[in-house]
Design a protein around this motif. Structure first.
Motif, PDB file in Angstrom:
ATOM      1  N   LEU A  20       0.793  -1.195  -0.038  1.00  0.00           N
ATOM      2  CA  LEU A  20       0.061  -0.105   0.045  1.00  0.00           C
ATOM      3  C   LEU A  20       0.946   1.438  -0.251  1.00  0.00           C
ATOM      4  CD1 LEU A  20      -2.699  -1.156   2.649  1.00  0.00           C
ATOM      5  CD2 LEU A  20      -3.195  -0.616   0.115  1.00  0.00           C
ATOM      6  N   LEU A  21       1.916   1.215   0.769  1.00  0.00           N
ATOM      7  CA  LEU A  21       2.854   2.396   0.756  1.00  0.00           C
ATOM      8  C   LEU A  21       4.224   2.497   0.195  1.00  0.00           C
ATOM      9  CD1 LEU A  21       2.621   2.981   4.642  1.00  0.00           C
ATOM     10  CD2 LEU A  21       1.002   3.799   2.998  1.00  0.00           C
ATOM     11  N   ARG A  22       4.289   1.568  -0.808  1.00  0.00           N
ATOM     12  CA  ARG A  22       5.406   1.645  -1.619  1.00  0.00           C
ATOM     13  C   ARG A  22       5.289   2.419  -2.622  1.00  0.00           C
ATOM     14  NH1 ARG A  22       9.086  -2.409  -4.660  1.00  0.00           N
ATOM     15  NH2 ARG A  22       9.885  -1.049  -5.935  1.00  0.00           N
ATOM     16  N   VAL A  23       6.379   3.785  -3.030  1.00  0.00           N
ATOM     17  CA  VAL A  23       5.987   4.657  -4.035  1.00  0.00           C
ATOM     18  C   VAL A  23       6.184   3.989  -5.368  1.00  0.00           C
ATOM     19  CG1 VAL A  23       7.476   6.012  -2.515  1.00  0.00           C
ATOM     20  CG2 VAL A  23       8.592   5.239  -4.479  1.00  0.00           C
ATOM     21  N   SER A  24       5.481   4.671  -6.375  1.00  0.00           N
ATOM     22  CA  SER A  24       5.527   3.866  -7.530  1.00  0.00           C
ATOM     23  C   SER A  24       6.804   3.918  -8.300  1.00  0.00           C
ATOM     24  CB  SER A  24       4.385   4.470  -8.563  1.00  0.00           C
ATOM     25  OG  SER A  24       3.892   5.546  -8.133  1.00  0.00           O
ATOM     26  N   PRO A  25       7.590   2.776  -8.690  1.00  0.00           N
ATOM     27  CA  PRO A  25       8.830   2.994  -9.248  1.00  0.00           C
ATOM     28  C   PRO A  25       8.808   3.477 -10.717  1.00  0.00           C
ATOM     29  CG  PRO A  25       8.339   0.632  -8.807  1.00  0.00           C
ATOM     30  CD  PRO A  25       7.118   1.405  -8.732  1.00  0.00           C
ATOM     31  N   GLY A  26       9.923   3.579 -11.182  1.00  0.00           N
ATOM     32  CA  GLY A  26       9.886   4.113 -12.730  1.00  0.00           C
ATOM     33  C   GLY A  26      10.867   5.324 -12.866  1.00  0.00           C
ATOM     34  N   GLY A  27      11.813   5.580 -11.959  1.00  0.00           N
ATOM     35  CA  GLY A  27      12.678   6.579 -12.092  1.00  0.00           C
ATOM     36  C   GLY A  27      12.235   7.804 -12.129  1.00  0.00           C
ATOM     37  N   LYS A  28      11.018   8.105 -12.385  1.00  0.00           N
ATOM     38  CA  LYS A  28      10.435   9.443 -12.492  1.00  0.00           C
ATOM     39  C   LYS A  28      10.253  10.097 -10.950  1.00  0.00           C
ATOM     40  CE  LYS A  28       6.959   8.833 -15.373  1.00  0.00           C
ATOM     41  NZ  LYS A  28       7.161   7.220 -15.629  1.00  0.00           N
ATOM     42  N   PRO A  29      10.134  11.518 -10.786  1.00  0.00           N
ATOM     43  CA  PRO A  29       9.817  11.953  -9.671  1.00  0.00           C
ATOM     44  C   PRO A  29       8.528  11.296  -9.105  1.00  0.00           C
ATOM     45  CG  PRO A  29      10.852  13.613 -11.090  1.00  0.00           C
ATOM     46  CD  PRO A  29      10.525  12.638 -11.705  1.00  0.00           C
ATOM     47  N   ILE A  30       8.352  11.140  -8.093  1.00  0.00           N
ATOM     48  CA  ILE A  30       6.819  10.686  -7.645  1.00  0.00           C
ATOM     49  C   ILE A  30       5.947  12.038  -7.163  1.00  0.00           C
ATOM     50  CG2 ILE A  30       7.929   8.438  -6.722  1.00  0.00           C
ATOM     51  CD1 ILE A  30       7.305   9.999  -3.813  1.00  0.00           C
ATOM     52  N   ASP A  31       4.611  11.813  -7.237  1.00  0.00           N
ATOM     53  CA  ASP A  31       3.705  12.855  -7.036  1.00  0.00           C
ATOM     54  C   ASP A  31       3.506  12.866  -5.475  1.00  0.00           C
ATOM     55  OD1 ASP A  31       2.046  14.816  -7.085  1.00  0.00           O
ATOM     56  OD2 ASP A  31       0.531  13.734  -8.139  1.00  0.00           O
ATOM     57  N   LEU A  32       4.167  13.762  -4.423  1.00  0.00           N
ATOM     58  CA  LEU A  32       3.918  13.653  -3.044  1.00  0.00           C
ATOM     59  C   LEU A  32       2.478  14.212  -3.000  1.00  0.00           C
ATOM     60  CD1 LEU A  32       7.254  14.942  -2.032  1.00  0.00           C
ATOM     61  CD2 LEU A  32       6.126  12.779  -1.331  1.00  0.00           C
ATOM     62  N   GLY A  33       2.053  15.058  -3.844  1.00  0.00           N
ATOM     63  CA  GLY A  33       0.848  15.863  -3.608  1.00  0.00           C
ATOM     64  C   GLY A  33      -0.366  14.723  -3.633  1.00  0.00           C
ATOM     65  N   ALA A  34      -0.077  13.706  -4.349  1.00  0.00           N
ATOM     66  CA  ALA A  34      -1.362  12.531  -4.546  1.00  0.00           C
ATOM     67  C   ALA A  34      -1.458  11.933  -3.287  1.00  0.00           C
ATOM     68  CB  ALA A  34      -0.848  11.778  -5.595  1.00  0.00           C
TER      69      ALA A  34
END
Ligand code: AMP
Ligand code: MG
Length: 326
Positions: A20-34
């Motif tokens: 549930l809490l894993r940030v979505s990987p992919g090398g791009k900045p994540i969206d903290l605002g979400a």
């Protein structure tokens, strides 16, 4: 039965907290605002509603903590059987030990957050539930003159937990792509190059038997304001306040951008980042406790086999051996 008198661990709802809490990987900045810092992903219905949730979660953390202490003991015992917790993982093993190089032999919880994000509270509540004997807790402040003479990872390597220990980093090498970036402590090409350095370093750690759990405690600016105000109002909390905290606060958006990029670029399957909503302290502790519980369960630890003939030792003891009376 009142919900805070629960005697069993209730597992998170929907999925594991790791999922549930894993940030979505992919090398791009994540969206903290979400991610809403007041949200409570995975909190089960058993927690009740409103004000019931806090005492319930506190009680759950105690129960989970007892389990963590047991897992920690197995980690310690396994390393000890392999030649002592301070022995390098590559040391020749004996006595039926299961510890091999590359096998999980230590766990490292990395905590990052804005000021007032709750790093110290998490150490107190979650690490505090474990056995101090097997904990290796290190905090990182501004580098000393000696540390500045070395590469940014130098002090980090020296602070790693020995095999068998649960390490906790209160801040970490990530400061070198966070504050170092926001305050321009080094040129941009220097901090930019560090993401790859960090990924290579963490790869080396996980290959060497370190299980990494990287956690960002995610608070809102409003919650930070409340906590800073408490620190200024209550004289017993003045020691937690630094005037420079307000300078960092003024760069809130720059810090969020730096966090978003660090988490996006340095989330790997071997060394994942977890984003923990942290405006509610009880949820924060509950979530981190479950993250550790789930991580330990994945290691599939056990107690090591004795490195001696148990039956023979029993006989020696009952025939008066070893007590000096011959
Ligand atoms: P605290 O965690 O409240 O004790 O504060 C520690 C301070 O040390 C924070 O302001 C961090 O930004 C700062 N700090 C930690 N690591 C570094 C680093 N590598 N470079 C510069 N400042 C750092
Ligand atoms: Mg501080």
């Amino acid at each position: 039965m009142r919900t805070d008198e629960e005697t069993e661990i209730v597992v998170p709802e929907g999925a594991t907290v790791r999922e549930l809490l894993r940030v979505s990987p992919g090398g791009k900045p994540i969206d903290l605002g979400a991610v809403d810092p007041r949200s409570t992903p995975g909190l089960p219905a058993a927690a009740g509603g409103g004000k019931d949730r806090k005492p319930w979660a506190r009680r759950q953390v105690e129960l989970i903590g007892a389990g963590l202490a047991r897992q920690q003991e197995m980690l310690f015992a396994t390393a000890k059987a392999a030649g002592g917790p301070d022995a390098p993982t590559s040391a020749p093993t004996g006595g039926g030990s299961k510890l091999r190089p590359g096998r999980p032999g230590r766990l490292l919880l990395v905590l990052q957050a804005m000021d007032c994000g709750g790093k110290d509270g998490t150490v107190k509540r979650v690490a505090g539930a474990m056995n101090p004997l097997g904990l290796h807790i290190r905090s990182f402040g501004p580098p000393t003159r000696q540390e500045l003479r070395h590469d940014f990872l130098w002090r980090i390597r020296r602070a790693l937990p020995p095999p068998g220990y649960v390490g906790v980093f209160n801040r970490s090498h990530y400061e070198d792509v966070l504050v170092a970036r926001v305050d321009a402590l080094v040129p941009e090409e220097t901090w930019r190059a560090r993401y790859d350095r960090i990924n290579a370093f963490e790869r080396e750690l996980t290959d060497g038997g370190v299980t990494l759990v990287k956690v960002m405690l995610h608070i809102s600016p409003d919650e930070q304001a409340r906590r800073l105000s408490e620190r200024l109002t209550d004289p017993t909390k003045h020691w937690k306040y630094q005037p420079s905290d307000l300078d960092s606060r003024a760069r809130w958006d720059d810090y969020q951008a730096a966090y978003a990029e660090a988490l996006g670029r340095c989330d790997t399957d071997a060394a994942p980042w977890f984003l923990v909503p942290a405006d509610r302290k009880w949820y924060r502790d509950w979530a981190v406790a479950h993250l550790l519980r789930e991580t330990f369960e994945g290691l599939d630890l056990g107690y090591p086999a004795a490195g001696f003939d148990v039956e023979r030792e029993r006989q020696r003891l009952s025939s008066g051996g070893g007590d000096g009376r011959g």
